[in-house]
Motif scaffolding. Structure first.
Motif, PDB file in Angstrom:
ATOM      1  N   PRO B 117      68.006  53.812   7.599  1.00 38.31           N
ATOM      2  CA  PRO B 117      67.473  54.854   8.493  1.00 38.31           C
ATOM      3  C   PRO B 117      66.086  55.328   8.058  1.00 38.31           C
ATOM      4  O   PRO B 117      65.315  55.833   8.885  1.00 38.31           O
ATOM      5  N   ARG B 118      65.732  55.144   6.763  1.00 39.90           N
ATOM      6  CA  ARG B 118      64.403  55.595   6.309  1.00 39.90           C
ATOM      7  C   ARG B 118      63.305  54.828   7.039  1.00 39.90           C
ATOM      8  O   ARG B 118      62.262  55.366   7.385  1.00 39.90           O
ATOM      9  N   LEU B 119      63.578  53.524   7.311  1.00 42.23           N
ATOM     10  CA  LEU B 119      62.583  52.712   8.025  1.00 42.23           C
ATOM     11  C   LEU B 119      62.333  53.273   9.419  1.00 42.23           C
ATOM     12  O   LEU B 119      61.208  53.312   9.907  1.00 42.23           O
ATOM     13  N   LEU B 120      63.434  53.731  10.057  1.00 42.10           N
ATOM     14  CA  LEU B 120      63.287  54.290  11.394  1.00 42.10           C
ATOM     15  C   LEU B 120      62.525  55.606  11.328  1.00 42.10           C
ATOM     16  O   LEU B 120      61.676  55.898  12.170  1.00 42.10           O
ATOM     17  N   GLY B 121      62.810  56.391  10.274  1.00 43.39           N
ATOM     18  CA  GLY B 121      62.100  57.647  10.068  1.00 43.39           C
ATOM     19  C   GLY B 121      60.610  57.402   9.897  1.00 43.39           C
ATOM     20  O   GLY B 121      59.779  58.107  10.480  1.00 43.39           O
ATOM     21  N   VAL B 122      60.302  56.361   9.144  1.00 42.33           N
ATOM     22  CA  VAL B 122      58.895  56.015   8.923  1.00 42.33           C
ATOM     23  C   VAL B 122      58.215  55.699  10.252  1.00 42.33           C
ATOM     24  O   VAL B 122      57.130  56.196  10.551  1.00 42.33           O
ATOM     25  N   ALA B 123      58.902  54.916  11.068  1.00 43.20           N
ATOM     26  CA  ALA B 123      58.321  54.540  12.361  1.00 43.20           C
ATOM     27  C   ALA B 123      58.044  55.784  13.196  1.00 43.20           C
ATOM     28  O   ALA B 123      56.989  55.901  13.824  1.00 43.20           O
ATOM     29  N   ARG B 124      59.019  56.736  13.168  1.00 43.07           N
ATOM     30  CA  ARG B 124      58.847  57.936  13.960  1.00 43.07           C
ATOM     31  C   ARG B 124      57.676  58.765  13.434  1.00 43.07           C
ATOM     32  O   ARG B 124      56.853  59.240  14.214  1.00 43.07           O
ATOM     33  N   THR B 125      57.565  58.913  12.088  1.00 49.98           N
ATOM     34  CA  THR B 125      56.480  59.732  11.540  1.00 49.98           C
ATOM     35  C   THR B 125      55.132  59.080  11.781  1.00 49.98           C
ATOM     36  O   THR B 125      54.111  59.742  11.843  1.00 49.98           O
ATOM     37  N   LEU B 126      55.154  57.741  11.961  1.00 54.50           N
ATOM     38  CA  LEU B 126      53.884  57.075  12.246  1.00 54.50           C
ATOM     39  C   LEU B 126      53.532  57.160  13.734  1.00 54.50           C
ATOM     40  O   LEU B 126      52.636  56.488  14.210  1.00 54.50           O
ATOM     41  N   GLY B 127      54.365  57.923  14.486  1.00 51.36           N
ATOM     42  CA  GLY B 127      53.969  58.234  15.859  1.00 51.36           C
ATOM     43  C   GLY B 127      54.640  57.410  16.931  1.00 51.36           C
ATOM     44  O   GLY B 127      54.267  57.498  18.103  1.00 51.36           O
ATOM     45  N   ARG B 128      55.641  56.588  16.545  1.00 44.69           N
ATOM     46  CA  ARG B 128      56.363  55.836  17.582  1.00 44.69           C
ATOM     47  C   ARG B 128      57.388  56.739  18.251  1.00 44.69           C
ATOM     48  O   ARG B 128      58.060  57.508  17.570  1.00 44.69           O
ATOM     49  N   GLY B 129      57.546  56.599  19.559  1.00 44.31           N
ATOM     50  CA  GLY B 129      58.588  57.338  20.269  1.00 44.31           C
ATOM     51  C   GLY B 129      59.937  56.703  19.995  1.00 44.31           C
ATOM     52  O   GLY B 129      60.012  55.632  19.381  1.00 44.31           O
ATOM     53  N   PRO B 130      61.023  57.363  20.438  1.00 44.62           N
ATOM     54  CA  PRO B 130      62.366  56.823  20.161  1.00 44.62           C
ATOM     55  C   PRO B 130      62.567  55.429  20.750  1.00 44.62           C
ATOM     56  O   PRO B 130      63.127  54.555  20.096  1.00 44.62           O
ATOM     57  N   ALA B 131      62.114  55.202  21.984  1.00 48.62           N
ATOM     58  CA  ALA B 131      62.306  53.902  22.624  1.00 48.62           C
ATOM     59  C   ALA B 131      61.532  52.819  21.877  1.00 48.62           C
ATOM     60  O   ALA B 131      62.044  51.748  21.568  1.00 48.62           O
ATOM     61  N   ALA B 132      60.273  53.141  21.558  1.00 51.64           N
ATOM     62  CA  ALA B 132      59.441  52.171  20.859  1.00 51.64           C
ATOM     63  C   ALA B 132      60.033  51.868  19.477  1.00 51.64           C
ATOM     64  O   ALA B 132      60.032  50.722  19.026  1.00 51.64           O
ATOM     65  N   THR B 133      60.546  52.911  18.818  1.00 52.15           N
ATOM     66  CA  THR B 133      61.160  52.701  17.507  1.00 52.15           C
ATOM     67  C   THR B 133      62.337  51.746  17.626  1.00 52.15           C
ATOM     68  O   THR B 133      62.508  50.838  16.827  1.00 52.15           O
ATOM     69  N   PHE B 134      63.132  51.958  18.687  1.00 48.80           N
ATOM     70  CA  PHE B 134      64.298  51.112  18.850  1.00 48.80           C
ATOM     71  C   PHE B 134      63.906  49.656  19.096  1.00 48.80           C
ATOM     72  O   PHE B 134      64.384  48.746  18.434  1.00 48.80           O
ATOM     73  N   PHE B 135      63.004  49.452  20.068  1.00 49.72           N
ATOM     74  CA  PHE B 135      62.698  48.065  20.448  1.00 49.72           C
ATOM     75  C   PHE B 135      61.770  47.361  19.470  1.00 49.72           C
ATOM     76  O   PHE B 135      61.831  46.143  19.320  1.00 49.72           O
ATOM     77  N   ALA B 136      60.903  48.121  18.774  1.00 45.86           N
ATOM     78  CA  ALA B 136      59.933  47.467  17.896  1.00 45.86           C
ATOM     79  C   ALA B 136      60.421  47.420  16.449  1.00 45.86           C
ATOM     80  O   ALA B 136      59.959  46.584  15.668  1.00 45.86           O
ATOM     81  N   VAL B 137      61.348  48.291  16.049  1.00 47.03           N
ATOM     82  CA  VAL B 137      61.774  48.332  14.656  1.00 47.03           C
ATOM     83  C   VAL B 137      63.279  48.121  14.488  1.00 47.03           C
ATOM     84  O   VAL B 137      63.719  47.194  13.812  1.00 47.03           O
ATOM     85  N   HIS B 138      64.057  48.983  15.159  1.00 49.43           N
ATOM     86  CA  HIS B 138      65.496  48.989  14.926  1.00 49.43           C
ATOM     87  C   HIS B 138      66.167  47.677  15.356  1.00 49.43           C
ATOM     88  O   HIS B 138      66.801  46.995  14.561  1.00 49.43           O
ATOM     89  N   LEU B 139      65.976  47.303  16.634  1.00 54.07           N
ATOM     90  CA  LEU B 139      66.593  46.080  17.153  1.00 54.07           C
ATOM     91  C   LEU B 139      66.088  44.829  16.433  1.00 54.07           C
ATOM     92  O   LEU B 139      66.885  43.985  16.019  1.00 54.07           O
ATOM     93  N   PRO B 140      64.770  44.708  16.237  1.00 52.69           N
ATOM     94  CA  PRO B 140      64.293  43.520  15.513  1.00 52.69           C
ATOM     95  C   PRO B 140      64.888  43.400  14.112  1.00 52.69           C
ATOM     96  O   PRO B 140      65.195  42.287  13.664  1.00 52.69           O
ATOM     97  N   LEU B 141      65.062  44.530  13.418  1.00 54.75           N
ATOM     98  CA  LEU B 141      65.627  44.462  12.065  1.00 54.75           C
ATOM     99  C   LEU B 141      67.095  44.060  12.104  1.00 54.75           C
ATOM    100  O   LEU B 141      67.633  43.532  11.135  1.00 54.75           O
ATOM    101  N   ALA B 142      67.757  44.317  13.221  1.00 57.77           N
ATOM    102  CA  ALA B 142      69.190  44.037  13.315  1.00 57.77           C
ATOM    103  C   ALA B 142      69.466  42.728  14.047  1.00 57.77           C
ATOM    104  O   ALA B 142      70.608  42.406  14.331  1.00 57.77           O
ATOM    105  N   TRP B 143      68.417  41.954  14.337  1.00 51.71           N
ATOM    106  CA  TRP B 143      68.584  40.858  15.286  1.00 51.71           C
ATOM    107  C   TRP B 143      69.626  39.829  14.869  1.00 51.71           C
ATOM    108  O   TRP B 143      70.333  39.276  15.696  1.00 51.71           O
ATOM    109  N   ARG B 144      69.768  39.571  13.570  1.00 52.57           N
ATOM    110  CA  ARG B 144      70.759  38.564  13.179  1.00 52.57           C
ATOM    111  C   ARG B 144      72.173  38.990  13.543  1.00 52.57           C
ATOM    112  O   ARG B 144      72.970  38.193  14.024  1.00 52.57           O
ATOM    113  N   GLY B 145      72.460  40.267  13.313  1.00 53.57           N
ATOM    114  CA  GLY B 145      73.781  40.789  13.649  1.00 53.57           C
ATOM    115  C   GLY B 145      74.021  40.781  15.152  1.00 53.57           C
ATOM    116  O   GLY B 145      75.113  40.443  15.617  1.00 53.57           O
TER     117      GLY B 145
END
Lengths: 261, 225
Positions: B117-145
């Motif tokens: 979750p710290r990675l997602l927090g970082v994305a948010r503090t760097l100014g990404r919105g929730p949707a952008a965080t999900f599609f650009a960080v969260h989902l890509p990091l989880a893609w294998r699963g």
């Protein structure tokens, strides 16, 4: 750097596959036929295809009760050939005004060649068997006819607990042929057709006097392909009649049932 | 042989289509379940898992009542658009998708939960919105699963039988898949053919599970890094 590309590629590939599955659809005439007609209708369809390359025809065979339920729920059938009148009416969408009595058949008692031979010379003789294979006597025409025969001979109550019900008459024949049940009741045409028919012997032919007449009814399905009426006409004609007779059916349009039969 | 190839291709096609249509809702529901602290999460979780443990025939009956000509959805589609769903290939796609849905959701959920979750927090503090965080960080990091879940769902869809036979019938050339054809061959005593179909099904399922294994092995390594 971000491994998002694989997911997008997967999505695209999946969508393409889905589209392909959809595009594979063609629309020939679709005939729903009672399971016992599998070989005879296919053969009649072969000669139709040769004469009418512009009107391709496909078949789907199962117990008439299953087919009726599927048609009532909207299955894309164009013509329905059921093993009794009741199932034709149960289909709801069958055009009853255009319905025709098409074929006649008989019931036989069969047993696998792999089991020691036995004799059956009346319905009563079935009481000697521990289990008896029938198409489901609650719903499948072959089983309903068999039940009516056994009831008219006064042995149904004694036998009903011993019945092993099958999904359709061909499944019942397969069960008998593999010696899974000692004895079973199928149509005469089933016992005379294919490798399954060849692996059973007929112990008893139910005489017309003991059982209700087995009559197959055919009708176009409302809202179906209009070519269904033409195909039904062909099934009533002498050419298809010869095919059905070869498989052991009585072809009613060219050989009317004797009165009082 | 031609028949077996045709059946195999059709089965692969409908399983792929089934996986495709459940992927967007599967990811959405998996994401919702991976978020903590909202009311009714357990109820939704249980509801989503239902097709996993219900008799598939019960699922099929439900779909049939819904999609048949007299059903609320099927009737509407038929009257308004002239579309038939029950007893067509569309019903096969729907039924196998519904039954495979819980497998996808569970995999997506655990894959999303495993992302730090710290990675997602970082994305948010760097100014990404929730949707952008999900599609650009969260989902890509989880893609294998997510991919493993999709393959698992695909494998389940390949073998679907109970729900499919009720809502799509067993119509050769129209709705008949490998599993349905196998059943029909056994019914009519063509056991040799049934055995061939069983072999093909086993090979496909084995390949799919091997892929799932390989993906989750890789995922563990990624997480350890």
């Amino acid at each position: 750097v971000v491994p998002f590309e694989p997911i997008r590629r997967l999505l695209l590939a999946l969508a393409a596959c889905g589209l392909l599955a959809g595009c594979g659809e063609r629309e020939p005439l679709l005939v729903f036929g009672a399971a016992s007609l599998a070989d005879a209708l296919e053969a009649a369809g072969e000669s139709w295809r040769a004469a009418h390359p512009e009107a391709p025809v496909d078949f789907h065979f199962a117990g008439s009760n299953d087919l009726a339920r599927q048609i009532a729920a909207g299955a894309p059938a164009d013509l329905f050939v059921a093993a009794d009148r009741e199932r034709l009416e149960a289909a709801e969408r069958a055009d009853l005004e255009a319905a025709r009595a098409l074929l006649g058949n008989e019931l036989v008692v069969v047993r696998s060649h792999d089991l020691p031979p036995r004799t059956v010379s009346s319905a009563r003789d079935l009481l000697a068997f521990e289990r008896i294979g029938l198409a489901d006597p609650e719903a499948v025409p072959a089983g309903v006819y068999a039940r009516e025969w056994l009831a008219s001979q006064g042995v149904w109550e004694a036998l009903r607990e011993r019945v092993v019900p099958a999904l359709d008459v061909r499944a019942n024949l397969a069960a008998v042929a593999s010696a899974s049940v000692a004895v079973g009741v199928v149509y005469g045409t089933d016992a005379a057709t294919g490798s399954l028919g060849a692996s059973v012997s007929v112990l008893y032919r139910v005489p017309a006097s003991e059982a209700p007449p087995v009559v197959y009814w055919a009708a176009p399905v409302a809202g179906g392909n209009p070519a269904a009426a033409r195909f039904l006409e062909y099934l009533e004609g002498p050419e298809a009649g010869a095919v059905f007779r070869r498989y052991g059916f009585r072809h009613l349009p060219t050989e009317p049932e004797p009165d009082g039969g | 042989v031609a028949e077996t190839v045709r059946l195999t291709l059709f089965t692969l096609g409908v399983a792929a289509a089934a996986t495709a249509w459940i992927l967007p809702p599967g990811i959405a529901v998996g994401w919702a379940l991976a978020r903590r602290g909202w009311r009714g999460r357990s109820a939704v979780e249980a509801l989503v898992s239902l097709p996993l443990v219900l008799p598939p025939t019960a699922v099929g009956l439900g779909l049939l009542l819904l999609l048949g000509r007299t059903g609320p959805v099927g009737g509407l589609l038929h009257r308004a658009l002239g579309i038939e769903v029950a007893f067509t290939w569309k019903a096969v796609v729907l039924a196998s998708g519904v039954v495979a849905f819980p497998l996808l959701v569970r995999s997506v959920r655990s894959a999303l939960e495993e992302v730090d979750p710290r990675l997602l927090g970082v994305a948010r503090t760097l100014g990404r919105g929730p949707a952008a965080t999900f599609f650009a960080v969260h989902l890509p990091l989880a893609w294998r699963g997510v991919l493993a879940g999709a393959v698992l769902a695909f494998a389940r869809a390949l073998g679907e039988f109970g729900a499919t036979i009720l809502v799509a019938g067993n119509i050769p050339g129209r709705t008949q898949t490998l599993a349905l054809a196998l059943f029909q061959r056994v019914q009519v005593g063509r056991e040799r053919e049934a055995l061939v179909l069983a072999g093909v099904s086993a090979a496909l399922a084995f390949a799919a599970m091997l892929l799932v294994e390989w993906l989750s092995r890789r995922r563990e390594r990624t997480l350890e890094r």
